[in-house]
Design a protein around this motif. Sequence first.
Motif, PDB file in Angstrom:
ATOM      1  N   ILE A  70       0.837  -1.206   0.000  1.00  0.00           N
ATOM      2  CA  ILE A  70       0.000   0.000   0.000  1.00  0.00           C
ATOM      3  C   ILE A  70       0.870   1.253   0.000  1.00  0.00           C
ATOM      4  CG2 ILE A  70      -1.615   1.344   1.412  1.00  0.00           C
ATOM      5  CD1 ILE A  70      -2.900  -1.340   2.220  1.00  0.00           C
ATOM      6  N   THR A  71       1.929   1.252   0.816  1.00  0.00           N
ATOM      7  CA  THR A  71       2.839   2.407   0.865  1.00  0.00           C
ATOM      8  C   THR A  71       3.488   2.638  -0.489  1.00  0.00           C
ATOM      9  OG1 THR A  71       3.301   1.965   3.191  1.00  0.00           O
ATOM     10  CG2 THR A  71       4.863   3.365   2.028  1.00  0.00           C
ATOM     11  N   PHE A  72       3.883   1.576  -1.156  1.00  0.00           N
ATOM     12  CA  PHE A  72       4.498   1.702  -2.480  1.00  0.00           C
ATOM     13  C   PHE A  72       3.537   2.354  -3.470  1.00  0.00           C
ATOM     14  CE2 PHE A  72       5.195  -0.200  -6.711  1.00  0.00           C
ATOM     15  CZ  PHE A  72       6.431   0.352  -6.982  1.00  0.00           C
ATOM     16  N   TYR A  73       2.286   1.912  -3.473  1.00  0.00           N
ATOM     17  CA  TYR A  73       1.321   2.477  -4.415  1.00  0.00           C
ATOM     18  C   TYR A  73       0.923   3.909  -4.062  1.00  0.00           C
ATOM     19  CZ  TYR A  73       0.594  -1.722  -7.150  1.00  0.00           C
ATOM     20  OH  TYR A  73       0.770  -2.775  -8.000  1.00  0.00           O
ATOM     21  N   ILE A  74       0.723   4.193  -2.786  1.00  0.00           N
ATOM     22  CA  ILE A  74       0.305   5.541  -2.394  1.00  0.00           C
ATOM     23  C   ILE A  74       1.408   6.559  -2.664  1.00  0.00           C
ATOM     24  CG2 ILE A  74      -0.265   6.984  -0.391  1.00  0.00           C
ATOM     25  CD1 ILE A  74      -1.925   4.658   0.652  1.00  0.00           C
ATOM     26  N   GLU A 126       3.603   6.430  -4.935  1.00  0.00           N
ATOM     27  CA  GLU A 126       3.954   6.379  -6.359  1.00  0.00           C
ATOM     28  C   GLU A 126       5.391   5.932  -6.580  1.00  0.00           C
ATOM     29  OE1 GLU A 126       2.913  10.212  -7.885  1.00  0.00           O
ATOM     30  OE2 GLU A 126       0.767   9.812  -7.721  1.00  0.00           O
ATOM     31  N   GLY A 127       5.845   4.966  -5.790  1.00  0.00           N
ATOM     32  CA  GLY A 127       7.154   4.363  -5.981  1.00  0.00           C
ATOM     33  C   GLY A 127       8.295   5.011  -5.215  1.00  0.00           C
ATOM     34  N   ARG A 128       8.041   6.063  -4.456  1.00  0.00           N
ATOM     35  CA  ARG A 128       9.125   6.731  -3.716  1.00  0.00           C
ATOM     36  C   ARG A 128       9.477   5.988  -2.433  1.00  0.00           C
ATOM     37  NH1 ARG A 128       6.058  11.361  -5.285  1.00  0.00           N
ATOM     38  NH2 ARG A 128       5.063  11.294  -3.249  1.00  0.00           N
ATOM     39  N   PHE A 129       8.503   5.325  -1.822  1.00  0.00           N
ATOM     40  CA  PHE A 129       8.723   4.592  -0.578  1.00  0.00           C
ATOM     41  C   PHE A 129       8.256   3.167  -0.764  1.00  0.00           C
ATOM     42  CE2 PHE A 129       7.888   8.996   0.768  1.00  0.00           C
ATOM     43  CZ  PHE A 129       9.101   9.271   1.361  1.00  0.00           C
ATOM     44  N   GLN A 171      12.351   0.027  -7.039  1.00  0.00           N
ATOM     45  CA  GLN A 171      11.283   0.275  -8.003  1.00  0.00           C
ATOM     46  C   GLN A 171      10.154  -0.732  -7.836  1.00  0.00           C
ATOM     47  OE1 GLN A 171      13.401   0.302 -11.674  1.00  0.00           O
ATOM     48  NE2 GLN A 171      14.394   2.256 -11.250  1.00  0.00           N
ATOM     49  N   SER A 172       9.819  -1.483  -8.871  1.00  0.00           N
ATOM     50  CA  SER A 172       8.688  -2.416  -8.794  1.00  0.00           C
ATOM     51  C   SER A 172       8.980  -3.657  -7.972  1.00  0.00           C
ATOM     52  CB  SER A 172       8.260  -2.839 -10.199  1.00  0.00           C
ATOM     53  OG  SER A 172       7.734  -1.721 -10.878  1.00  0.00           O
ATOM     54  N   TRP A 173      10.225  -3.883  -7.602  1.00  0.00           N
ATOM     55  CA  TRP A 173      10.561  -5.026  -6.749  1.00  0.00           C
ATOM     56  C   TRP A 173       9.992  -4.856  -5.349  1.00  0.00           C
ATOM     57  CZ3 TRP A 173      12.019  -9.581  -8.385  1.00  0.00           C
ATOM     58  CH2 TRP A 173      12.602  -9.683  -9.638  1.00  0.00           C
ATOM     59  N   ASN A 174       9.546  -3.646  -5.018  1.00  0.00           N
ATOM     60  CA  ASN A 174       8.870  -3.430  -3.740  1.00  0.00           C
ATOM     61  C   ASN A 174       7.597  -4.274  -3.629  1.00  0.00           C
ATOM     62  OD1 ASN A 174      10.209  -1.413  -1.994  1.00  0.00           O
ATOM     63  ND2 ASN A 174      10.124  -0.182  -3.855  1.00  0.00           N
ATOM     64  N   ILE A 175       6.934  -4.493  -4.755  1.00  0.00           N
ATOM     65  CA  ILE A 175       5.726  -5.326  -4.745  1.00  0.00           C
ATOM     66  C   ILE A 175       6.108  -6.764  -4.389  1.00  0.00           C
ATOM     67  CG2 ILE A 175       3.832  -6.215  -6.167  1.00  0.00           C
ATOM     68  CD1 ILE A 175       4.074  -3.598  -7.791  1.00  0.00           C
ATOM     69  N   VAL A 176       7.191  -7.243  -4.982  1.00  0.00           N
ATOM     70  CA  VAL A 176       7.658  -8.600  -4.693  1.00  0.00           C
ATOM     71  C   VAL A 176       8.045  -8.719  -3.221  1.00  0.00           C
ATOM     72  CG1 VAL A 176       9.407 -10.335  -5.241  1.00  0.00           C
ATOM     73  CG2 VAL A 176       8.431  -8.936  -7.068  1.00  0.00           C
ATOM     74  N   ALA A 177       8.717  -7.696  -2.697  1.00  0.00           N
ATOM     75  CA  ALA A 177       9.111  -7.719  -1.285  1.00  0.00           C
ATOM     76  C   ALA A 177       7.882  -7.747  -0.381  1.00  0.00           C
ATOM     77  CB  ALA A 177       9.975  -6.506  -0.963  1.00  0.00           C
TER      78      ALA A 177
END
Length: 83
Positions: A45-49, A51-54, A60-66
């Motif tokens: 949720i933090t990644f999406y809100i 916009e990829g900064r946190f 980058q998009s590996w935050n979703i995998v994490a």
Amino acid sequence: MPESKPRRKTASTAQPASPQAYKPNPVWFKPVMFGLMIIGLFWIITFYISEGRFPVQAWQSWNIVAGFGIAIVGFLMTTRWRS
């Protein structure tokens, strides 16, 4: 009338060989399990809100995998949950 013979206990109805088979989980197990699921959800949720900064901009998009990885560890712990 003849008396019927008593049934033998099968492996599924017999008592476990060791007393550890039904030992409940430690006290910390449930909070860690639910905590990992919630942390993974908040990570995504933090990644999406943001916009990829946190949480980690370099990933980058590996935050979703994490985030999913953290949550999946929590869900895998549910298979070992005994009350």
